[in-house]
Scaffold this motif. Structure first.
Motif, PDB file in Angstrom:
ATOM      1  N   LEU A  34      27.469   1.206 -61.794  1.00 54.59           N
ATOM      2  CA  LEU A  34      28.906   1.190 -61.057  1.00 54.59           C
ATOM      3  C   LEU A  34      29.105   0.420 -60.073  1.00 54.59           C
ATOM      4  CD1 LEU A  34      29.638   5.139 -62.096  1.00 54.59           C
ATOM      5  CD2 LEU A  34      29.914   3.251 -63.591  1.00 54.59           C
ATOM      6  N   LEU A  35      30.069  -0.501 -60.126  1.00 53.51           N
ATOM      7  CA  LEU A  35      30.554  -1.251 -58.983  1.00 53.51           C
ATOM      8  C   LEU A  35      32.004  -1.174 -58.422  1.00 53.51           C
ATOM      9  CD1 LEU A  35      28.422  -3.039 -60.809  1.00 53.51           C
ATOM     10  CD2 LEU A  35      28.373  -4.428 -58.980  1.00 53.51           C
ATOM     11  N   HIS A  36      32.514  -0.633 -57.647  1.00 53.23           N
ATOM     12  CA  HIS A  36      33.692  -0.161 -57.328  1.00 53.23           C
ATOM     13  C   HIS A  36      34.579  -1.480 -56.898  1.00 53.23           C
ATOM     14  CE1 HIS A  36      33.346  -0.556 -52.970  1.00 53.23           C
ATOM     15  NE2 HIS A  36      31.836   0.027 -52.942  1.00 53.23           N
ATOM     16  N   GLY A  37      35.823  -1.294 -56.836  1.00 49.53           N
ATOM     17  CA  GLY A  37      36.864  -2.392 -56.409  1.00 49.53           C
ATOM     18  C   GLY A  37      36.831  -2.447 -54.941  1.00 49.53           C
ATOM     19  N   GLY A  38      37.399  -3.721 -54.356  1.00 45.62           N
ATOM     20  CA  GLY A  38      37.542  -3.948 -53.036  1.00 45.62           C
ATOM     21  C   GLY A  38      38.522  -2.839 -52.330  1.00 45.62           C
ATOM     22  N   GLY A  39      37.887  -2.277 -51.142  1.00 49.72           N
ATOM     23  CA  GLY A  39      38.720  -1.240 -50.646  1.00 49.72           C
ATOM     24  C   GLY A  39      38.190  -0.083 -50.794  1.00 49.72           C
ATOM     25  N   GLN A  40      37.705   0.123 -52.058  1.00 61.32           N
ATOM     26  CA  GLN A  40      37.478   1.576 -52.517  1.00 61.32           C
ATOM     27  C   GLN A  40      35.822   1.726 -52.141  1.00 61.32           C
ATOM     28  OE1 GLN A  40      38.109   0.860 -56.914  1.00 61.32           O
ATOM     29  NE2 GLN A  40      39.536   2.045 -56.484  1.00 61.32           N
ATOM     30  N   HIS A  43      32.847   6.792 -54.558  1.00 62.44           N
ATOM     31  CA  HIS A  43      33.630   8.064 -54.854  1.00 62.44           C
ATOM     32  C   HIS A  43      34.578   7.982 -55.730  1.00 62.44           C
ATOM     33  CE1 HIS A  43      31.076  10.093 -51.735  1.00 62.44           C
ATOM     34  NE2 HIS A  43      31.445   9.245 -50.990  1.00 62.44           N
ATOM     35  N   SER A  44      34.982   6.569 -55.916  1.00 64.15           N
ATOM     36  CA  SER A  44      36.134   6.184 -56.797  1.00 64.15           C
ATOM     37  C   SER A  44      35.667   6.623 -58.241  1.00 64.15           C
ATOM     38  CB  SER A  44      36.681   4.981 -56.831  1.00 64.15           C
ATOM     39  OG  SER A  44      35.608   4.097 -56.878  1.00 64.15           O
ATOM     40  N   TRP A  45      34.181   6.526 -58.352  1.00 64.83           N
ATOM     41  CA  TRP A  45      33.533   6.541 -59.680  1.00 64.83           C
ATOM     42  C   TRP A  45      33.193   7.797 -60.159  1.00 64.83           C
ATOM     43  CZ3 TRP A  45      34.831   2.706 -62.956  1.00 64.83           C
ATOM     44  CH2 TRP A  45      34.607   1.400 -62.503  1.00 64.83           C
ATOM     45  N   ARG A  50      29.876  11.647 -63.715  1.00 56.39           N
ATOM     46  CA  ARG A  50      29.692  13.057 -64.221  1.00 56.39           C
ATOM     47  C   ARG A  50      29.813  12.595 -65.666  1.00 56.39           C
ATOM     48  NH1 ARG A  50      33.121  14.708 -60.155  1.00 56.39           N
ATOM     49  NH2 ARG A  50      34.778  14.816 -61.500  1.00 56.39           N
ATOM     50  N   ALA A  51      30.493  11.836 -66.246  1.00 54.38           N
ATOM     51  CA  ALA A  51      30.686  11.674 -67.843  1.00 54.38           C
ATOM     52  C   ALA A  51      29.465  10.985 -68.470  1.00 54.38           C
ATOM     53  CB  ALA A  51      32.047  10.950 -67.976  1.00 54.38           C
ATOM     54  N   LEU A  52      28.956   9.838 -67.621  1.00 53.60           N
ATOM     55  CA  LEU A  52      27.961   9.124 -68.046  1.00 53.60           C
ATOM     56  C   LEU A  52      26.604   9.779 -68.088  1.00 53.60           C
ATOM     57  CD1 LEU A  52      28.905   5.655 -66.375  1.00 53.60           C
ATOM     58  CD2 LEU A  52      28.653   6.024 -68.896  1.00 53.60           C
ATOM     59  N   VAL A  53      26.533  10.505 -67.080  1.00 52.61           N
ATOM     60  CA  VAL A  53      25.371  11.473 -66.672  1.00 52.61           C
ATOM     61  C   VAL A  53      25.212  12.568 -67.956  1.00 52.61           C
ATOM     62  CG1 VAL A  53      24.114  13.167 -65.329  1.00 52.61           C
ATOM     63  CG2 VAL A  53      24.739  10.776 -64.371  1.00 52.61           C
ATOM     64  N   ALA A  54      26.451  13.102 -68.266  1.00 48.50           N
ATOM     65  CA  ALA A  54      26.409  14.081 -69.362  1.00 48.50           C
ATOM     66  C   ALA A  54      26.261  13.347 -70.787  1.00 48.50           C
ATOM     67  CB  ALA A  54      27.997  14.690 -69.149  1.00 48.50           C
ATOM     68  N   ALA A 102      34.654  -2.772 -61.535  1.00 50.49           N
ATOM     69  CA  ALA A 102      36.068  -2.950 -61.316  1.00 50.49           C
ATOM     70  C   ALA A 102      36.459  -3.927 -60.446  1.00 50.49           C
ATOM     71  CB  ALA A 102      36.622  -1.371 -61.053  1.00 50.49           C
ATOM     72  N   SER A 103      37.240  -4.631 -60.868  1.00 47.69           N
ATOM     73  CA  SER A 103      38.102  -5.775 -59.816  1.00 47.69           C
ATOM     74  C   SER A 103      36.901  -6.502 -59.216  1.00 47.69           C
ATOM     75  CB  SER A 103      38.981  -5.034 -58.873  1.00 47.69           C
ATOM     76  OG  SER A 103      39.927  -5.937 -58.375  1.00 47.69           O
ATOM     77  N   LEU A 104      36.516  -6.214 -57.806  1.00 50.67           N
ATOM     78  CA  LEU A 104      35.730  -7.041 -57.158  1.00 50.67           C
ATOM     79  C   LEU A 104      34.092  -6.760 -57.705  1.00 50.67           C
ATOM     80  CD1 LEU A 104      34.665  -8.470 -54.403  1.00 50.67           C
ATOM     81  CD2 LEU A 104      34.667  -6.354 -53.317  1.00 50.67           C
ATOM     82  N   GLY A 105      34.164  -5.492 -58.109  1.00 54.45           N
ATOM     83  CA  GLY A 105      32.879  -5.044 -58.687  1.00 54.45           C
ATOM     84  C   GLY A 105      32.527  -5.848 -59.829  1.00 54.45           C
ATOM     85  N   GLY A 106      33.622  -6.171 -60.703  1.00 52.47           N
ATOM     86  CA  GLY A 106      33.472  -7.106 -62.027  1.00 52.47           C
ATOM     87  C   GLY A 106      33.125  -8.432 -61.389  1.00 52.47           C
ATOM     88  N   ALA A 107      33.725  -8.950 -60.665  1.00 52.07           N
ATOM     89  CA  ALA A 107      33.500 -10.233 -59.975  1.00 52.07           C
ATOM     90  C   ALA A 107      31.947 -10.440 -59.685  1.00 52.07           C
ATOM     91  CB  ALA A 107      34.461 -10.665 -58.953  1.00 52.07           C
ATOM     92  N   THR A 108      31.583  -9.561 -59.137  1.00 50.12           N
ATOM     93  CA  THR A 108      30.279  -9.286 -58.611  1.00 50.12           C
ATOM     94  C   THR A 108      29.316  -9.371 -59.693  1.00 50.12           C
ATOM     95  OG1 THR A 108      30.654  -8.320 -56.394  1.00 50.12           O
ATOM     96  CG2 THR A 108      28.535  -7.957 -57.203  1.00 50.12           C
ATOM     97  N   SER A 109      29.697  -8.555 -60.786  1.00 58.08           N
ATOM     98  CA  SER A 109      28.835  -8.395 -61.791  1.00 58.08           C
ATOM     99  C   SER A 109      28.769  -9.968 -62.616  1.00 58.08           C
ATOM    100  CB  SER A 109      29.335  -7.359 -62.810  1.00 58.08           C
ATOM    101  OG  SER A 109      29.344  -6.080 -62.240  1.00 58.08           O
ATOM    102  N   LEU A 110      29.825 -10.378 -62.942  1.00 53.64           N
ATOM    103  CA  LEU A 110      29.799 -11.547 -63.407  1.00 53.64           C
ATOM    104  C   LEU A 110      29.263 -12.786 -63.063  1.00 53.64           C
ATOM    105  CD1 LEU A 110      33.770 -12.313 -64.612  1.00 53.64           C
ATOM    106  CD2 LEU A 110      31.817 -12.414 -66.044  1.00 53.64           C
ATOM    107  N   HIS A 111      29.259 -12.892 -61.537  1.00 54.30           N
ATOM    108  CA  HIS A 111      28.525 -13.874 -60.703  1.00 54.30           C
ATOM    109  C   HIS A 111      27.093 -13.667 -60.733  1.00 54.30           C
ATOM    110  CE1 HIS A 111      28.016 -16.951 -57.923  1.00 54.30           C
ATOM    111  NE2 HIS A 111      27.544 -16.364 -57.043  1.00 54.30           N
ATOM    112  N   ALA A 112      26.566 -12.338 -60.931  1.00 56.93           N
ATOM    113  CA  ALA A 112      25.173 -11.925 -60.885  1.00 56.93           C
ATOM    114  C   ALA A 112      24.646 -12.536 -62.057  1.00 56.93           C
ATOM    115  CB  ALA A 112      24.914 -10.351 -60.527  1.00 56.93           C
ATOM    116  N   VAL A 113      25.197 -12.127 -63.364  1.00 60.69           N
ATOM    117  CA  VAL A 113      24.702 -12.354 -64.547  1.00 60.69           C
ATOM    118  C   VAL A 113      24.842 -13.891 -64.902  1.00 60.69           C
ATOM    119  CG1 VAL A 113      25.540 -12.341 -67.120  1.00 60.69           C
ATOM    120  CG2 VAL A 113      25.780 -10.129 -65.694  1.00 60.69           C
ATOM    121  N   ALA A 114      25.767 -14.569 -64.341  1.00 58.93           N
ATOM    122  CA  ALA A 114      25.827 -15.859 -64.403  1.00 58.93           C
ATOM    123  C   ALA A 114      24.729 -16.771 -63.627  1.00 58.93           C
ATOM    124  CB  ALA A 114      27.074 -16.634 -64.017  1.00 58.93           C
ATOM    125  N   GLN A 115      23.993 -15.855 -62.441  1.00 57.54           N
ATOM    126  CA  GLN A 115      22.952 -16.475 -61.692  1.00 57.54           C
ATOM    127  C   GLN A 115      21.675 -16.012 -62.421  1.00 57.54           C
ATOM    128  OE1 GLN A 115      23.685 -14.826 -57.852  1.00 57.54           O
ATOM    129  NE2 GLN A 115      24.508 -16.749 -57.061  1.00 57.54           N
TER     130      GLN A 115
END
Length: 292
Positions: A34-40, A43-45, A50-54, A102-115
């Motif tokens: 889980l990758l949170h957004g900018g400024g978060q 804990h936002s996740w 909890r839902a994913l672990v369950a 989410a947001s910045l976390g999504g951008a990070t994910s996209l960039h890492a996968v592209a790399q």
């Protein structure tokens, strides 16, 4: 998921920063990062974790550099190259692997996968290669507006309520308190480095677009965009451009949610990602030999 089930640990990045993370779920299950957004912060996740672990998944939930309990970069190194490097340090050789950003976390994910980061599924949360400029400006303006912090927790609650007028004012502000730290002058400030706002937006968005183009040129893989129908970041035009670029990707619309989908409609958000993962990364796909 009980508090005792969460394992707190730190990861060292190649440039010497410490990344704080929580880990939960079976060690030999498919991993969801889980990758949170900018400024978060991570804990936002909390509810999503909890839902994913369950649901039987191993979950890694980390604070991005410059946020939460992770270290700040003394040099202000907050480009997506640095964030993608951090993500690779966090996941190592882990497979099977899904990213939810989410947001910045999504951008990070996209960039890492592209790399070249190998993933089995990717969920982008209210972020596309062509976000709405007005919505981006609203977020960055909010972040710039309160760098001097707040005299009381109620002032911080007021600021967030003004930014998210559609969301009910919280009866218990303790969750927001986790995103603030009391400084020696007694003021409460967001727990993220103000230098992250200085990262040139034009460079950031250009990097996201180039990364998305690289992914589009490769082989299709399970990819989903979760969009808040009330978002001012992802519009119908943003979604149309996303579908044109990545026609094999799925799109899930969440009614009654703005940009902060997990906070606005956590029930619907969790249902969407659990359904997507059940179809593309079921818990039975775990292979203990590939665990880190």
């Amino acid at each position: 998921m009980s508090a005792e089930a969460v394992r707190r640990r730190d990861v060292r990045t190649p440039d010497g920063l410490t990344i704080a993370l929580d880990e939960g779920g079976p060690a030999n299950a498919p991993t969801v990062v889980l990758l949170h957004g900018g400024g978060q912060t991570r804990h936002s996740w909390s509810a999503a974790m909890r839902a994913l672990v369950a649901g039987g998944y191993r979950v890694i939930n980390f604070d991005a550099r410059g946020h939460g309990d992770s270290m700040w970069s003394p040099e202000g190194d907050y480009l997506l190259d640095h964030r993608a490097s951090d993500l690779r340090a966090v996941v190592g050789e882990t497979r099977p692997l899904a990213l939810v950003g989410a947001s910045l976390g999504g951008a990070t994910s996209l960039h890492a996968v592209a790399q070249g980061l190998a993933v089995d599924a990717l969920v982008l949360v209210d972020i596309t290669p062509h976000p709405e400029p007005a919505g981006i400006e609203r977020i960055t303006s909010f972040m710039r507006r309160h760098t001097d912090g707040f005299a009381t927790l109620d002032e911080a609650v007021d600021a967030v309520a003004a930014y998210n007028p559609h969301r009910p004012r919280p009866r218990d502000p303790s969750g927001l308190r986790r995103n603030l730290r009391e400084h020696p002058d007694g003021r409460l400030r967001w727990h993220w480095d103000p230098k992250i706002i200085g990262t040139a937006p034009a460079v950031h968005h250009a990097t996201v677009r180039v990364s998305a183009d690289r992914i589009a040129a490769g082989a299709p893989f399970p990819l989903m965009l979760v969009r808040g129908l009330s978002s001012d970041i992802v519009s119908d035009e943003s979604v149309a451009a996303f579908r044109a670029l990545l026609p094999w990707a799925e799109v899930a619309d969440v009614a009654g949610a703005g940009h902060m989908i997990a906070g606005d409609r956590n029930d619907a958000f969790n249902a969407a990602i659990l359904d997507f993962l059940a179809r593309h990364l079921p818990v039975q796909t775990a292979n203990p030999a590939t665990r880190t």
